[in-house]
Design a protein around this motif. Structure first.
Motif, PDB file in Angstrom:
ATOM      1  N   VAL A   1      56.807 -90.048  -8.441  1.00  7.96           N
ATOM      2  CA  VAL A   1      58.085 -89.822  -9.128  1.00  7.96           C
ATOM      3  C   VAL A   1      59.138 -89.349  -8.127  1.00  7.96           C
ATOM      4  N   ILE A   2      58.754 -88.426  -7.242  1.00  7.95           N
ATOM      5  CA  ILE A   2      59.679 -87.906  -6.229  1.00  7.95           C
ATOM      6  C   ILE A   2      60.078 -89.008  -5.254  1.00  7.95           C
TER       7      ILE A   2
ATOM      8  N   VAL B   1      60.139 -92.291  -5.804  1.00  7.97           N
ATOM      9  CA  VAL B   1      61.024 -93.235  -6.497  1.00  7.97           C
ATOM     10  C   VAL B   1      62.421 -92.634  -6.666  1.00  7.97           C
ATOM     11  N   SER B   2      62.487 -91.348  -6.993  1.00  5.39           N
ATOM     12  CA  SER B   2      63.779 -90.678  -7.171  1.00  5.39           C
ATOM     13  C   SER B   2      64.582 -90.695  -5.882  1.00  5.39           C
ATOM     14  N   HIS B   3      63.884 -90.576  -4.763  1.00  8.49           N
ATOM     15  CA  HIS B   3      64.576 -90.512  -3.475  1.00  8.49           C
ATOM     16  C   HIS B   3      64.873 -91.895  -2.894  1.00  8.49           C
TER      17      HIS B   3
ATOM     18  N   GLY C   1      64.112 -95.028  -4.480  1.00  8.64           N
ATOM     19  CA  GLY C   1      64.383 -96.093  -5.434  1.00  8.64           C
ATOM     20  C   GLY C   1      63.110 -96.761  -5.941  1.00  8.64           C
ATOM     21  N   PHE C   2      63.300 -97.691  -6.873  1.00 11.20           N
ATOM     22  CA  PHE C   2      62.173 -98.356  -7.531  1.00 11.20           C
ATOM     23  C   PHE C   2      62.262 -99.863  -7.322  1.00 11.20           C
TER      24      PHE C   2
ATOM     25  N   GLY D   1      67.393 -95.042  -4.946  1.00 19.73           N
ATOM     26  CA  GLY D   1      67.457 -93.676  -5.464  1.00 19.73           C
ATOM     27  C   GLY D   1      68.552 -92.881  -4.775  1.00 19.73           C
ATOM     28  N   LEU D   2      68.261 -91.621  -4.558  1.00 22.63           N
ATOM     29  CA  LEU D   2      69.225 -90.732  -3.915  1.00 22.63           C
ATOM     30  C   LEU D   2      69.588 -91.220  -2.520  1.00 22.63           C
TER      31      LEU D   2
END
Length: 204
Positions: free
Chosen positions: A10-11, A13-15, A17-18, A35-36
């Motif tokens: 999850v971390i 992907v958040s950073h 991307g997916f 992501g970020l």
């Protein structure tokens, strides 16, 4: 929880991307986003701009600038004009919309109160000039976002951004004509009481 993803994934992907692989091109294009990390250009601009604004405020640069600018704010119209130009100047030099609102707002707040004007007048001028012109500056956070999202340079759509160009002008016209520039009755009453008290003291 429902996709049985680990906290680490999850971390990540958040950073970063997916990457979607459903087999449907339109769906994969919609879901495969950065992501970020993909937004760091804009985020870093905001961080740097806010740090810069904090430094110049702390070392009292704003107070020195305000003292020089207040020389030109003898009338209500000149005060509005100076506020608008200061907001636009901040957009070009500080590269952030928030600073173009906060910095001139703090600089000219006292001047609006001294002219018995409600602070909502100051707020409107900052909105008309600081907020609306930020997207026209390519190196500001708003201009950078527009450029990366739309793929169009701000100077390319500038001639067609009628709202952004006209609003600051209308705001200055209101300042000189007094139209919609509301007075603060509470401040006027306080000033009148002070004058009366001063006269009583002098008579005694």
């Amino acid at each position: 929880i429902f996709q049985k993803a680990t906290l680490a994934s999850v971390i990540i992907v958040s950073h970063y991307g997916f990457n979607s692989e459903t087999g449907f091109e339109a769906m994969d294009s919609l879901l495969s986003r950065g992501g970020l990390d993909s937004m760091m250009y804009t985020v870093s601009l905001i961080i740097v701009a806010m740090c810069f604004g904090g430094v110049i405020e702390k070392i009292k640069v704003l107070e020195v600038i305000a003292e020089k600018l207040l020389i030109f704010t003898k009338t209500r119209g000149s005060l509005v004009l100076t506020t608008a130009l200061s907001s636009i100047f901040c957009n070009f030099t500080m590269a952030d919309q928030y600073l173009a609102i906060v910095v001139p707002g703090r600089m000219f707040r006292k001047s609006y109160e001294e002219k018995h004007l409600k602070l909502k007048n100051l707020s409107r001028v900052l909105e008309d000039s600081g907020t609306l012109t930020s997207s026209l500056v390519p190196w500001s956070t708003c201009g950078a976002f527009m450029m990366t999202t739309l793929g169009v340079h701000p100077f390319a759509y500038l001639p067609f951004a009628f709202l952004n160009l006209i609003n600051p002008i209308i705001s200055v016209i209101y300042g000189y004509t007094g139209f919609t520039m509301e007075k603060d009755d509470e401040i006027i009453e306080i000033e009148e009481k002070k004058i009366e008290e001063k006269k009583l003291v002098e008579n005694l």
